[in-house]
Design a protein around this motif. Sequence first.
Motif, PDB file in Angstrom:
ATOM      1  N   ALA A  43     -37.885   4.651 -26.171  1.00 56.35           N
ATOM      2  CA  ALA A  43     -38.040   3.603 -27.186  1.00 56.35           C
ATOM      3  C   ALA A  43     -37.543   2.255 -26.693  1.00 56.35           C
ATOM      4  O   ALA A  43     -38.020   1.207 -27.146  1.00 56.35           O
ATOM      5  CB  ALA A  43     -37.298   3.999 -28.463  1.00 56.35           C
ATOM      6  N   ASN A  44     -36.584   2.255 -25.783  1.00 60.75           N
ATOM      7  CA  ASN A  44     -36.086   0.991 -25.232  1.00 60.75           C
ATOM      8  C   ASN A  44     -36.914   0.506 -24.046  1.00 60.75           C
ATOM      9  O   ASN A  44     -37.135  -0.699 -23.885  1.00 60.75           O
ATOM     10  CB  ASN A  44     -34.626   1.153 -24.798  1.00 60.75           C
ATOM     11  N   CYS A  71     -42.165   4.071 -40.278  1.00 62.57           N
ATOM     12  CA  CYS A  71     -42.139   5.438 -39.750  1.00 62.57           C
ATOM     13  C   CYS A  71     -42.004   6.456 -40.877  1.00 62.57           C
ATOM     14  O   CYS A  71     -41.061   6.384 -41.668  1.00 62.57           O
ATOM     15  CB  CYS A  71     -40.986   5.576 -38.771  1.00 62.57           C
ATOM     16  N   CYS A 128     -37.474   3.717 -34.779  1.00 70.10           N
ATOM     17  CA  CYS A 128     -37.324   3.578 -33.322  1.00 70.10           C
ATOM     18  C   CYS A 128     -38.649   3.630 -32.574  1.00 70.10           C
ATOM     19  O   CYS A 128     -38.945   2.784 -31.736  1.00 70.10           O
ATOM     20  CB  CYS A 128     -36.409   4.685 -32.783  1.00 70.10           C
ATOM     21  N   ASN A 129     -39.467   4.631 -32.882  1.00 67.27           N
ATOM     22  CA  ASN A 129     -40.550   4.989 -31.966  1.00 67.27           C
ATOM     23  C   ASN A 129     -41.800   4.142 -32.073  1.00 67.27           C
ATOM     24  O   ASN A 129     -42.636   4.168 -31.169  1.00 67.27           O
ATOM     25  CB  ASN A 129     -40.891   6.467 -32.133  1.00 67.27           C
ATOM     26  N   LYS A 157     -42.655   1.901 -29.154  1.00 64.22           N
ATOM     27  CA  LYS A 157     -43.398   2.340 -27.975  1.00 64.22           C
ATOM     28  C   LYS A 157     -44.843   1.842 -28.009  1.00 64.22           C
ATOM     29  O   LYS A 157     -45.471   1.680 -26.962  1.00 64.22           O
ATOM     30  CB  LYS A 157     -43.382   3.874 -27.890  1.00 64.22           C
ATOM     31  N   GLY A 169     -35.285   0.076 -34.074  1.00 62.74           N
ATOM     32  CA  GLY A 169     -34.807   0.390 -32.739  1.00 62.74           C
ATOM     33  C   GLY A 169     -33.617   1.324 -32.798  1.00 62.74           C
ATOM     34  O   GLY A 169     -33.165   1.752 -33.870  1.00 62.74           O
ATOM     35  N   THR A 170     -33.074   1.619 -31.653  1.00 62.03           N
ATOM     36  CA  THR A 170     -32.042   2.648 -31.554  1.00 62.03           C
ATOM     37  C   THR A 170     -30.719   2.229 -32.180  1.00 62.03           C
ATOM     38  O   THR A 170     -29.864   3.084 -32.412  1.00 62.03           O
ATOM     39  CB  THR A 170     -31.821   3.025 -30.081  1.00 62.03           C
TER      40      THR A 170
END
Length: 447
Positions: free
Chosen positions: A125-126, A237, A169-170, A173, A197-198
Amino acid sequence: MTEQTFETALAARTEQMLDACTLCGKCYEVCPIVDAAGAVDAEAKPGEVVAGVLDLVRHGEGSDVAKRWAKGCALSGDCIDACDYGVNMRFLLAMARVAVAKHTSPLADLRKRGVTNFRTMAEGANALPRLQLSAEELTRLGQRTRDRLGHGSTAKPGEKPDFVFYTGCNVLKTPHIALLALDIMDELGVTYQVMGGTTHCCGVIQLRTGDTEMSGNVGANTIDKLSEGKAGVLSWCPSCHVQMTETTLPALEQIRGTRPFEMTPFMLFLAERMEALRPKLRQAVPMRIALHRHPGVKGVVEATERLLNAVPGIEIVDLDQPAIGLMSHALGALPDYKRKLQREELEAAEAAGVDALVAVYHVDHRELCAHERDWPFRILNVLEIIGASMGLHEEDHFKRLKIMQDADAIVNDCKDLIAEHGLKPDVAHRAVANAMLAEQPLPLRGG
């Protein structure tokens, strides 16, 4: 009086549902996954299978058929509407999985597993958005760049935004999807703060491993950060949405006596603003499309169809395929069944002669997009179609890169951005291999 914790509040809510369940079995009867999960026992009545799930929740032990049902749950949510007594069987099946994990492994092992799973997710994810976006674009999405922390807010200084847009988070991507959501909100004149994000984890990864304490800590921390908007939080999400609305927010409401905000899925938010959106859908998008459906968040599929029907030139073709699960990822416990569903949908789309197979969620796009190479139609996200009608476009670099099917070639293609963001090449390569290319449930037709 003992101070209430997240775990005690979660346990109290679970116990309320256990008490309310009448073992009628309706939730089991409507579940679309029981056959694929092997959760069928010719000698057991539906209510007896449900009783086995309640045993799992209470003791971590229960019938084999109940264990298979809990493990295979794809979070479709049909069980919620089927219950006349306010019991959320989707939530209880999650609590059954938690109880089994706690019964079979010590907390230290569960916590270690949660940390490992989170770090694996976080690396992709980062890294993946940094292979696709400039520092300015990352800043717009509220992500830290090498030299500054972008806040991703369009509100005036000192003012609260209309909404917080919670990416999870995802979706980062596939950042073109998140950027299109922001583009559309800009066109609607809505102010927002982007969070995700994380550093804004919902806690679902920790819950899946059975570490309810850490899941509560992570989720509560994120909820406190999200309490910034005037009118609540827009979620993208679906797994974050279910985790927050069915687990974390109810538990915190019980502890604190109030709910800090309501959370609205982004597609429902857009559909609710159809009057403002419709005049902006000016450009015809002449396409016959099929919609990749997952009904887990109530109303999202219907809202998506309503939005697509408002786009001039769009014709929606019904492929008559099953609509199961929260999104593709939720079928992970049944890999053969997921491959079967995806293969049959691609074949039906080819037979129907559609121009595009259109998904809502980022996970579905990641798993399906490379098939565009081998089939006579495009793989798109719904916001690409809405955006095209509004004159908006964001490049889908993820699909372009994944179609290459070569980690070395992808990293080489992204070498300038890797250097710009100070990303280590080995980290970039590992993220491409593990979080992009390895995520291919149905192998590509051309190998």
